[in-house]
Design an enzyme around this catalytic site. Structure first.
Site, PDB file in Angstrom:
ATOM      1  N   LYS A  96      43.338  39.625  55.542  1.00 29.57           N
ATOM      2  CA  LYS A  96      43.103  38.314  56.131  1.00 29.57           C
ATOM      3  C   LYS A  96      43.633  38.286  57.575  1.00 29.57           C
ATOM      4  O   LYS A  96      44.354  39.207  58.001  1.00 29.57           O
ATOM      5  CB  LYS A  96      43.766  37.255  55.237  1.00 29.57           C
ATOM      6  CG  LYS A  96      43.150  37.218  53.811  1.00 29.57           C
ATOM      7  CD  LYS A  96      43.833  36.191  52.921  1.00 29.57           C
ATOM      8  CE  LYS A  96      43.221  36.171  51.524  1.00 29.57           C
ATOM      9  NZ  LYS A  96      43.875  35.156  50.641  1.00 29.57           N
TER      10      LYS A  96
ATOM     11  N   ASN B 225      48.795  34.870  52.567  1.00 31.98           N
ATOM     12  CA  ASN B 225      49.091  35.954  51.618  1.00 31.98           C
ATOM     13  C   ASN B 225      48.378  37.274  51.925  1.00 31.98           C
ATOM     14  O   ASN B 225      48.226  38.124  51.057  1.00 31.98           O
ATOM     15  CB  ASN B 225      48.908  35.485  50.173  1.00 31.98           C
ATOM     16  CG  ASN B 225      47.486  35.096  49.828  1.00 31.98           C
ATOM     17  OD1 ASN B 225      46.572  35.295  50.626  1.00 31.98           O
ATOM     18  ND2 ASN B 225      47.291  34.557  48.635  1.00 31.98           N
TER      19      ASN B 225
ATOM     20  N   GLU C 297      30.797  40.009  46.012  1.00 30.79           N
ATOM     21  CA  GLU C 297      31.477  39.879  47.304  1.00 30.79           C
ATOM     22  C   GLU C 297      31.113  41.019  48.259  1.00 30.79           C
ATOM     23  O   GLU C 297      30.940  40.788  49.455  1.00 30.79           O
ATOM     24  CB  GLU C 297      32.991  39.786  47.076  1.00 30.79           C
ATOM     25  CG  GLU C 297      33.371  38.481  46.368  1.00 30.79           C
ATOM     26  CD  GLU C 297      34.812  38.428  45.874  1.00 30.79           C
ATOM     27  OE1 GLU C 297      35.578  39.394  46.101  1.00 30.79           O
ATOM     28  OE2 GLU C 297      35.176  37.398  45.261  1.00 30.79           O
TER      29      GLU C 297
ATOM     30  N   HIS D 181      42.957  39.802  50.244  1.00 29.91           N
ATOM     31  CA  HIS D 181      42.114  39.336  49.138  1.00 29.91           C
ATOM     32  C   HIS D 181      41.662  40.526  48.302  1.00 29.91           C
ATOM     33  O   HIS D 181      41.389  41.590  48.840  1.00 29.91           O
ATOM     34  CB  HIS D 181      40.860  38.620  49.684  1.00 29.91           C
ATOM     35  CG  HIS D 181      39.788  38.445  48.643  1.00 29.91           C
ATOM     36  ND1 HIS D 181      39.792  37.392  47.751  1.00 29.91           N
ATOM     37  CD2 HIS D 181      38.718  39.221  48.311  1.00 29.91           C
ATOM     38  CE1 HIS D 181      38.751  37.523  46.928  1.00 29.91           C
ATOM     39  NE2 HIS D 181      38.086  38.614  47.246  1.00 29.91           N
TER      40      HIS D 181
ATOM     41  N   TYR E 298      34.474  31.627  48.951  1.00 28.30           N
ATOM     42  CA  TYR E 298      35.447  30.841  48.174  1.00 28.30           C
ATOM     43  C   TYR E 298      34.810  29.618  47.503  1.00 28.30           C
ATOM     44  O   TYR E 298      35.503  28.647  47.224  1.00 28.30           O
ATOM     45  CB  TYR E 298      36.595  30.395  49.081  1.00 28.30           C
ATOM     46  CG  TYR E 298      37.617  31.480  49.379  1.00 28.30           C
ATOM     47  CD1 TYR E 298      38.296  32.127  48.345  1.00 28.30           C
ATOM     48  CD2 TYR E 298      37.931  31.843  50.694  1.00 28.30           C
ATOM     49  CE1 TYR E 298      39.242  33.115  48.609  1.00 28.30           C
ATOM     50  CE2 TYR E 298      38.887  32.829  50.960  1.00 28.30           C
ATOM     51  CZ  TYR E 298      39.537  33.455  49.913  1.00 28.30           C
ATOM     52  OH  TYR E 298      40.487  34.426  50.172  1.00 28.30           O
TER      53      TYR E 298
HETATM   54  P1  DAT Z   1      43.811  35.147  44.709  1.00 26.31           P
HETATM   55  O1  DAT Z   1      43.649  35.287  46.207  1.00 26.31           O
HETATM   56  O2  DAT Z   1      45.142  35.700  44.250  1.00 26.31           O
HETATM   57  O3  DAT Z   1      42.642  35.686  43.935  1.00 26.31           O
HETATM   58  P2  DAT Z   1      42.744  32.487  44.156  1.00 26.31           P
HETATM   59  O4  DAT Z   1      41.416  33.159  43.989  1.00 26.31           O
HETATM   60  O5  DAT Z   1      43.208  31.593  43.079  1.00 26.31           O
HETATM   61  O6  DAT Z   1      43.900  33.576  44.395  1.00 26.31           O
HETATM   62  O7  DAT Z   1      42.752  31.660  45.511  1.00 26.31           O
HETATM   63  C1  DAT Z   1      42.138  32.181  46.669  1.00 26.31           C
HETATM   64  C2  DAT Z   1      43.014  31.886  47.864  1.00 26.31           C
HETATM   65  O8  DAT Z   1      43.128  30.471  48.044  1.00 26.31           O
HETATM   66  C3  DAT Z   1      44.455  32.381  47.747  1.00 26.31           C
HETATM   67  O9  DAT Z   1      44.602  33.731  48.103  1.00 26.31           O
HETATM   68  C4  DAT Z   1      45.160  31.466  48.703  1.00 26.31           C
HETATM   69  C5  DAT Z   1      44.420  30.145  48.515  1.00 26.31           C
HETATM   70  N1  DAT Z   1      45.103  29.317  47.524  1.00 26.31           N
HETATM   71  C6  DAT Z   1      45.050  29.437  46.171  1.00 26.31           C
HETATM   72  N2  DAT Z   1      45.806  28.506  45.569  1.00 26.31           N
HETATM   73  C7  DAT Z   1      46.366  27.781  46.561  1.00 26.31           C
HETATM   74  C8  DAT Z   1      47.254  26.675  46.617  1.00 26.31           C
HETATM   75  N3  DAT Z   1      47.729  26.117  45.482  1.00 26.31           N
HETATM   76  N4  DAT Z   1      47.623  26.196  47.826  1.00 26.31           N
HETATM   77  C9  DAT Z   1      47.136  26.739  48.963  1.00 26.31           C
HETATM   78  N5  DAT Z   1      46.300  27.790  48.992  1.00 26.31           N
HETATM   79  C10 DAT Z   1      45.915  28.296  47.812  1.00 26.31           C
HETATM   80 MG    MG Z   2      40.636  35.034  43.877  1.00 27.62          MG
END
Ligand code: DAT
Ligand code: MG
Length: 151
Positions: free
Chosen positions: A11, A114, A128, A117, A51
């Site tokens: 990212k 974080n 994707e 991805h 997303y």
């Molecule tokens: P991951 O990236 O571990 O697959 P995810 O698919 O649930 O997690 O979410 C995608 C991204 O969205 C994640 O990397 C960061 C953001 N995100 C997820 N939950 C969040 C939250 N509670 N607050 C802010 N950003 C969040």
């Molecule tokens: Mg995810």
């Protein structure tokens, strides 16, 4: 033991913080095969499509701003069990919950920053990779180290 494909993306914070080499090397050393790689400024529409399952979340607009805030490194990786294994190498979504030794556990502190991805299923891996790469940008190649990784 299925050969799978996963979409991994560094990212904008990972690029800005100079972590590109560090992150790529973790997948490379593990023994997965890189089949696609590019630096890319993501348009808003693509971030929203990527997303789309999170569209209803309150954090969605911030997530889209973050992902489009600078160039990302797009990668396709191939290997046996690569989808789940890459998720383990990446660590928990909230870096404060991510185990030491994982990318997020070692290199990040906040969910909204974080650094990386990884696809969450083989189907999403294919989806994707199709979303982020043109067919001509992907490379099928024979890795000479393969017999030393897979019996
Ligand atoms: P991951 O990236 O571990 O697959 P995810 O698919 O649930 O997690 O979410 C995608 C991204 O969205 C994640 O990397 C960061 C953001 N995100 C997820 N939950 C969040 C939250 N509670 N607050 C802010 N950003 C969040
Ligand atoms: Mg995810």
């Amino acid at each position: 033991e299925e050969v799978e494909q996963t979409y991994i993306m560094i990212k904008p914070d990972g690029v800005q913080r100079g972590l590109v080499g560090e992150i790529i090397s973790r997948f490379e050393r593990k023994g997965f095969k890189l089949t696609g790689l590019k630096l890319f400024q993501c348009p808003k529409e693509l971030a929203e499509e990527h997303y789309k399952d999170l569209k209803s979340k309150l954090f969605f607009p911030k997530l889209i701003d973050y992902i489009t805030s600078g160039p990302v490194v797009c990668m396709a990786w191939e290997g046996i069990g690569v989808v789940a294994s890459a998720r383990k190498l990446i660590g928990a979504t909230n870096p404060l919950n991510a185990e030491p030794g994982t990318i997020r556990g070692d290199l990040a502190v906040q969910t909204g920053r974080n650094v990386v991805h990884g696809s969450d299923s083989p189907d999403n891996g294919k989806r994707e990779i199709g979303l982020w790469f043109e067919e001509g940008e992907l490379c099928a190649w024979a890795a000479v180290r393969e017999p030393w990784l897979i019996e």
